[in-house]
Design an enzyme around this catalytic site. Structure first.
Site, PDB file in Angstrom:
ATOM      1  N   TYR A 154       0.682  -1.421   0.114  1.00 30.61           N
ATOM      2  CA  TYR A 154      -0.019  -0.043   0.082  1.00 30.61           C
ATOM      3  C   TYR A 154       0.748   1.053  -0.078  1.00 30.61           C
ATOM      4  O   TYR A 154       0.472   2.179  -0.799  1.00 30.61           O
ATOM      5  CB  TYR A 154      -1.015  -0.081   1.316  1.00 30.61           C
ATOM      6  CG  TYR A 154      -1.915   1.137   1.419  1.00 30.61           C
ATOM      7  CD1 TYR A 154      -3.137   0.917   0.452  1.00 30.61           C
ATOM      8  CD2 TYR A 154      -1.791   2.011   2.213  1.00 30.61           C
ATOM      9  CE1 TYR A 154      -4.269   1.873   0.652  1.00 30.61           C
ATOM     10  CE2 TYR A 154      -2.854   3.089   2.461  1.00 30.61           C
ATOM     11  CZ  TYR A 154      -3.919   3.050   1.373  1.00 30.61           C
ATOM     12  OH  TYR A 154      -5.035   4.002   1.701  1.00 30.61           O
ATOM     13  N   ILE A 187      -9.369   7.406   8.629  1.00 28.06           N
ATOM     14  CA  ILE A 187     -10.590   8.006   8.303  1.00 28.06           C
ATOM     15  C   ILE A 187     -11.559   6.932   8.432  1.00 28.06           C
ATOM     16  O   ILE A 187     -11.329   5.787   8.022  1.00 28.06           O
ATOM     17  CB  ILE A 187     -10.499   8.502   6.736  1.00 28.06           C
ATOM     18  CG1 ILE A 187      -9.636   9.539   6.387  1.00 28.06           C
ATOM     19  CG2 ILE A 187     -11.906   9.206   6.552  1.00 28.06           C
ATOM     20  CD1 ILE A 187      -9.789  10.729   7.141  1.00 28.06           C
TER      21      ILE A 187
HETATM   22  P1  NAP Z   1     -13.687   2.109   0.731  1.00 19.06           P
HETATM   23  O1  NAP Z   1     -14.719   2.531   1.621  1.00 19.06           O
HETATM   24  O2  NAP Z   1     -13.056   0.701   0.946  1.00 19.06           O
HETATM   25  O3  NAP Z   1     -14.191   2.146  -0.650  1.00 19.06           O
HETATM   26  C1  NAP Z   1     -13.592   2.129  -1.876  1.00 19.06           C
HETATM   27  C2  NAP Z   1     -14.323   2.338  -2.953  1.00 19.06           C
HETATM   28  O4  NAP Z   1     -13.305   1.888  -4.470  1.00 19.06           O
HETATM   29  C3  NAP Z   1     -15.291   1.547  -3.359  1.00 19.06           C
HETATM   30  O5  NAP Z   1     -16.308   2.269  -4.033  1.00 19.06           O
HETATM   31  C4  NAP Z   1     -14.891   0.229  -4.119  1.00 19.06           C
HETATM   32  O6  NAP Z   1     -15.844  -0.131  -5.249  1.00 19.06           O
HETATM   33  C5  NAP Z   1     -13.878   1.187  -5.027  1.00 19.06           C
HETATM   34  N1  NAP Z   1     -12.628   0.182  -5.816  1.00 19.06           N
HETATM   35  C6  NAP Z   1     -12.062  -0.673  -5.128  1.00 19.06           C
HETATM   36  N2  NAP Z   1     -11.217  -0.927  -6.099  1.00 19.06           N
HETATM   37  C7  NAP Z   1     -11.650  -0.644  -7.251  1.00 19.06           C
HETATM   38  C8  NAP Z   1     -11.299  -1.335  -8.400  1.00 19.06           C
HETATM   39  N3  NAP Z   1     -10.471  -2.255  -8.889  1.00 19.06           N
HETATM   40  N4  NAP Z   1     -11.835  -0.455  -9.666  1.00 19.06           N
HETATM   41  C9  NAP Z   1     -13.074   0.125  -9.446  1.00 19.06           C
HETATM   42  N5  NAP Z   1     -13.380   0.773  -8.225  1.00 19.06           N
HETATM   43  C10 NAP Z   1     -12.746   0.015  -7.134  1.00 19.06           C
HETATM   44  O7  NAP Z   1     -12.321   2.974   0.769  1.00 19.06           O
HETATM   45  P2  NAP Z   1     -12.131   4.448   1.415  1.00 19.06           P
HETATM   46  O8  NAP Z   1     -11.685   4.192   2.856  1.00 19.06           O
HETATM   47  O9  NAP Z   1     -13.184   5.303   1.113  1.00 19.06           O
HETATM   48  O10 NAP Z   1     -10.851   4.987   0.603  1.00 19.06           O
HETATM   49  C11 NAP Z   1     -10.666   5.654  -0.604  1.00 19.06           C
HETATM   50  C12 NAP Z   1      -9.359   6.284  -1.086  1.00 19.06           C
HETATM   51  O11 NAP Z   1      -8.810   6.828   0.136  1.00 19.06           O
HETATM   52  C13 NAP Z   1      -8.514   4.997  -1.400  1.00 19.06           C
HETATM   53  O12 NAP Z   1      -7.758   5.164  -2.409  1.00 19.06           O
HETATM   54  C14 NAP Z   1      -7.641   4.639  -0.197  1.00 19.06           C
HETATM   55  O13 NAP Z   1      -6.634   4.258  -0.350  1.00 19.06           O
HETATM   56  C15 NAP Z   1      -7.521   6.189   0.396  1.00 19.06           C
HETATM   57  N6  NAP Z   1      -7.315   6.391   1.902  1.00 19.06           N
HETATM   58  C16 NAP Z   1      -8.117   5.938   2.796  1.00 19.06           C
HETATM   59  C17 NAP Z   1      -7.916   6.012   4.219  1.00 19.06           C
HETATM   60  C18 NAP Z   1      -8.844   5.615   5.420  1.00 19.06           C
HETATM   61  O14 NAP Z   1      -8.398   5.750   6.458  1.00 19.06           O
HETATM   62  N7  NAP Z   1      -9.982   5.216   4.912  1.00 19.06           N
HETATM   63  C19 NAP Z   1      -6.703   6.466   4.526  1.00 19.06           C
HETATM   64  C20 NAP Z   1      -5.822   6.883   3.615  1.00 19.06           C
HETATM   65  C21 NAP Z   1      -6.075   6.832   2.336  1.00 19.06           C
HETATM   66  P3  NAP Z   1     -17.215  -1.039  -4.934  1.00 19.06           P
HETATM   67  O15 NAP Z   1     -18.069  -0.085  -3.966  1.00 19.06           O
HETATM   68  O16 NAP Z   1     -17.868  -1.785  -5.796  1.00 19.06           O
HETATM   69  O17 NAP Z   1     -16.379  -2.063  -3.929  1.00 19.06           O
END
Ligand code: NAP
Length: 246
Positions: A154, A187
């Site tokens: 990651y 988050i």
């Molecule tokens: P999440 O709740 O797991 O949601 C991820 C979203 O990405 C979902 O809508 C999923 O689609 C979509 N997705 C995953 N793989 C995909 C693929 N191969 N093709 C198309 N769509 C795909 O994630 P999140 O926590 O909101 O994170 C969003 C972004 O912020 C990510 O890049 C993550 O790395 C970054 N981030 C998050 C955090 C945190 O603490 N949450 C911290 C730092 C960075 P489906 O709905 O169809 O599954």
């Protein structure tokens, strides 16, 4: 703030991407929300955002497939006529200590988080170059800046996103296309929902503000970067982490 603009948001149906989609619609933008498999979340989000009165389209596919980016561009152009904003938000984790990490765990995270972002960046920036305008926002992570045990894959993908952001900003600046990154900390979404209370408590102890962030905390910064308020900002990575990375 985004009246008359249109945006493509990958992973836009859950978590941070959904919060960004909502604030964009609230501020007048049409949105195309790309997702991988969760049809129920996609349809629910589309229904819930409809009341803002802008166009809300959904498209299913895998960002790790370069053909999907071309499909998204074709749909956005057909639906909206132009693309003003790209949010490269889709991302996954496959956490394991490095010595236990399978090559496939590394590849799948890099394929989705880094290569997927590249495919959308490349396709949509060529539209924006012709338009002589655009704002691209890539979701990185504090893990890409600081590292984290269990997240070699990651961290590599997110550090790559930050480097890609700066290079693309240098290539596209003269065409009035801005490229920035947001590096969230910890988050509250499904991604971090897999952690137990003990793990969450430990994480919160290293956050200056002493608590996890909300998807809306990240969405507010995405709105700023998408709008003309940030018109003289490019190539930057903004940490939204409650002071976790200092
Ligand atoms: P999440 O709740 O797991 O949601 C991820 C979203 O990405 C979902 O809508 C999923 O689609 C979509 N997705 C995953 N793989 C995909 C693929 N191969 N093709 C198309 N769509 C795909 O994630 P999140 O926590 O909101 O994170 C969003 C972004 O912020 C990510 O890049 C993550 O790395 C970054 N981030 C998050 C955090 C945190 O603490 N949450 C911290 C730092 C960075 P489906 O709905 O169809 O599954």
């Amino acid at each position: 703030m985004l009246k008359g603009k249109s945006a493509v948001i990958t992973g836009g149906v859950r978590g941070i991407g959904r919060a960004i989609a909502e604030i964009f619609c609230k501020n007048g933008a049409d949105v195309l929300l790309c997702y991988k498999s969760n049809d129920a979340a996609a349809e629910k989000t589309q229904d819930e955002l409809a009341h803002y009165g802008t166009k809300v389209e959904i498209l299913k596919g895998d960002v790790a497939d370069p053909a999907f980016a071309a499909e998204a561009v074709a749909k956005a152009k057909a639906d909206f006529g132009k693309i003003d904003i790209l949010v490269n938000n889709a991302g996954i984790t496959r956490d394991k200590l490095m010595i236990q990490m399978k090559n496939d765990d590394f590849d799948s995270v890099v394929d989705t988080n880094l290569k997927g972002s590249f495919y959308f960046l490349k396709e949509i920036s060529s539209v924006m170059i012709r338009q002589r305008a655009g704002s691209i926002i890539n979701l990185a992570s504090v893990v890409g800046v600081k590292g984290n045990p269990g997240q070699v894959n990651y961290a590599a993908s997110k550090a790559g996103v930050i480097g890609m952001t700066m290079s693309a900003a240098k290539e596209l600046g003269r065409r009035n296309v801005r490229v920035n990154a947001i590096a969230p900390g910890f988050i509250e979404t499904d991604m971090t929902g897999v952690l137990n209370d003990e793990q969450k408590k430990k994480m919160s102890e290293v956050i200056s503000l002493g608590k996890m962030g909300l998807p809306e905390d990240v969405a507010n910064v995405a709105l700023f970067l998408a709008s003309d308020l940030s018109g003289y900002i490019t190539a930057q990575t903004i940490c939204v982490d409650g002071g976790m990375s200092i």
